[in-house]
Motif scaffolding. Structure first.
Motif, PDB file in Angstrom:
ATOM      1  N   TRP A  19       0.860  -1.172   0.000  1.00 59.65           N
ATOM      2  CA  TRP A  19       0.000   0.000   0.000  1.00 59.65           C
ATOM      3  C   TRP A  19       0.895   1.219   0.000  1.00 59.65           C
ATOM      4  O   TRP A  19       2.085   1.138   0.260  1.00 59.65           O
ATOM      5  CB  TRP A  19      -0.942   0.000   1.209  1.00 59.65           C
ATOM      6  CG  TRP A  19      -0.242  -0.068   2.534  1.00 59.65           C
ATOM      7  CD1 TRP A  19       0.330   0.967   3.212  1.00 59.65           C
ATOM      8  CD2 TRP A  19      -0.019  -1.232   3.325  1.00 59.65           C
ATOM      9  NE1 TRP A  19       0.881   0.524   4.385  1.00 59.65           N
ATOM     10  CE2 TRP A  19       0.684  -0.836   4.486  1.00 59.65           C
ATOM     11  CE3 TRP A  19      -0.355  -2.576   3.191  1.00 59.65           C
ATOM     12  CZ2 TRP A  19       1.058  -1.731   5.480  1.00 59.65           C
ATOM     13  CZ3 TRP A  19       0.026  -3.455   4.185  1.00 59.65           C
ATOM     14  CH2 TRP A  19       0.722  -3.030   5.316  1.00 59.65           C
ATOM     15  N   SER A  20       0.312   2.353  -0.331  1.00 59.19           N
ATOM     16  CA  SER A  20       1.107   3.576  -0.353  1.00 59.19           C
ATOM     17  C   SER A  20       0.627   4.516   0.744  1.00 59.19           C
ATOM     18  O   SER A  20      -0.464   4.361   1.291  1.00 59.19           O
ATOM     19  CB  SER A  20       1.014   4.254  -1.722  1.00 59.19           C
ATOM     20  OG  SER A  20      -0.322   4.487  -2.065  1.00 59.19           O
ATOM     21  N   GLY A  21       1.461   5.479   1.026  1.00 49.79           N
ATOM     22  CA  GLY A  21       1.151   6.454   2.059  1.00 49.79           C
ATOM     23  C   GLY A  21       0.591   7.727   1.465  1.00 49.79           C
ATOM     24  O   GLY A  21       0.227   7.771   0.288  1.00 49.79           O
ATOM     25  N   PRO A  22       0.549   8.783   2.268  1.00 53.08           N
ATOM     26  CA  PRO A  22       0.051  10.072   1.782  1.00 53.08           C
ATOM     27  C   PRO A  22       0.817  10.520   0.538  1.00 53.08           C
ATOM     28  O   PRO A  22       2.033  10.326   0.432  1.00 53.08           O
ATOM     29  CB  PRO A  22       0.311  11.021   2.954  1.00 53.08           C
ATOM     30  CG  PRO A  22       0.386  10.132   4.161  1.00 53.08           C
ATOM     31  CD  PRO A  22       0.967   8.832   3.669  1.00 53.08           C
ATOM     32  N   GLY A  23       0.090  11.076  -0.399  1.00 51.68           N
ATOM     33  CA  GLY A  23       0.727  11.529  -1.635  1.00 51.68           C
ATOM     34  C   GLY A  23       1.171  10.376  -2.515  1.00 51.68           C
ATOM     35  O   GLY A  23       2.023  10.553  -3.375  1.00 51.68           O
ATOM     36  N   ASP A  24       0.615   9.203  -2.285  1.00 53.07           N
ATOM     37  CA  ASP A  24       0.950   7.991  -3.047  1.00 53.07           C
ATOM     38  C   ASP A  24       2.437   7.632  -2.937  1.00 53.07           C
ATOM     39  O   ASP A  24       3.017   7.036  -3.829  1.00 53.07           O
ATOM     40  CB  ASP A  24       0.538   8.133  -4.512  1.00 53.07           C
ATOM     41  CG  ASP A  24       0.337   6.780  -5.181  1.00 53.07           C
ATOM     42  OD1 ASP A  24      -0.083   5.823  -4.494  1.00 53.07           O
ATOM     43  OD2 ASP A  24       0.611   6.669  -6.388  1.00 53.07           O
ATOM     44  N   LYS A  25       3.045   7.998  -1.804  1.00 53.56           N
ATOM     45  CA  LYS A  25       4.450   7.668  -1.571  1.00 53.56           C
ATOM     46  C   LYS A  25       4.555   6.234  -1.060  1.00 53.56           C
ATOM     47  O   LYS A  25       3.682   5.750  -0.341  1.00 53.56           O
ATOM     48  CB  LYS A  25       5.068   8.641  -0.580  1.00 53.56           C
ATOM     49  CG  LYS A  25       5.154  10.042  -1.137  1.00 53.56           C
ATOM     50  CD  LYS A  25       5.894  10.950  -0.209  1.00 53.56           C
ATOM     51  CE  LYS A  25       5.955  12.327  -0.874  1.00 53.56           C
ATOM     52  NZ  LYS A  25       6.716  13.265  -0.111  1.00 53.56           N
ATOM     53  N   PRO A  26       5.636   5.539  -1.415  1.00 49.12           N
ATOM     54  CA  PRO A  26       5.789   4.152  -0.965  1.00 49.12           C
ATOM     55  C   PRO A  26       5.973   4.055   0.547  1.00 49.12           C
ATOM     56  O   PRO A  26       6.500   4.979   1.175  1.00 49.12           O
ATOM     57  CB  PRO A  26       7.043   3.666  -1.703  1.00 49.12           C
ATOM     58  CG  PRO A  26       7.762   4.895  -2.123  1.00 49.12           C
ATOM     59  CD  PRO A  26       6.748   5.994  -2.230  1.00 49.12           C
TER      60      PRO A  26
END
Length: 102
Positions: free
Chosen positions: A12-19
């Motif tokens: 899954w990714s974090g905020p801002g689609d960051k890894p």
């Protein structure tokens, strides 16, 4: 704690689609098991969508809107599958080189 090259890319990714990455010495820990379970769901979803796409392509009555929706879902599944493959490739690269890979 692991070294940076042993970090696990999570499915899954974090905020801002960051890894998101996991640093742990325990591959059987709660977060590792959670990530394994989500990866399995993502791969199953991709498999189901491939069957759906095959059926839609064979069906002359599939509408353009249905195809667009399917392409959107397939794009998400491909992104998830690529993330799983990347994560597993990194895990494999950091494993003991003396261990058999097949």
């Amino acid at each position: 704690m692991t070294t940076p090259n042993e970090l696990r890319l999570l499915p899954w990714s974090g905020p801002g689609d960051k890894p998101c990455y996991l640093s742990t010495d325990n591959p059987d820990g709660h977060m590792s098991r959670l990530a394994d379970g989500i990866e399995a769901i993502q791969l199953d979803t991709a498999s189901e969508l491939m069957e759906e796409a095959s059926d839609a392509l064979d069906n002359q009555d599939t509408s353009l809107d249905e195809m667009r929706c399917l392409v959107k879902e397939l794009t998400g599944a491909l992104r998830d599958t690529f993330r799983v493959a990347t994560s597993r490739g990194r895990l494999r690269a950091t494993s003991d080189p003396r261990e058999p890979t097949c």
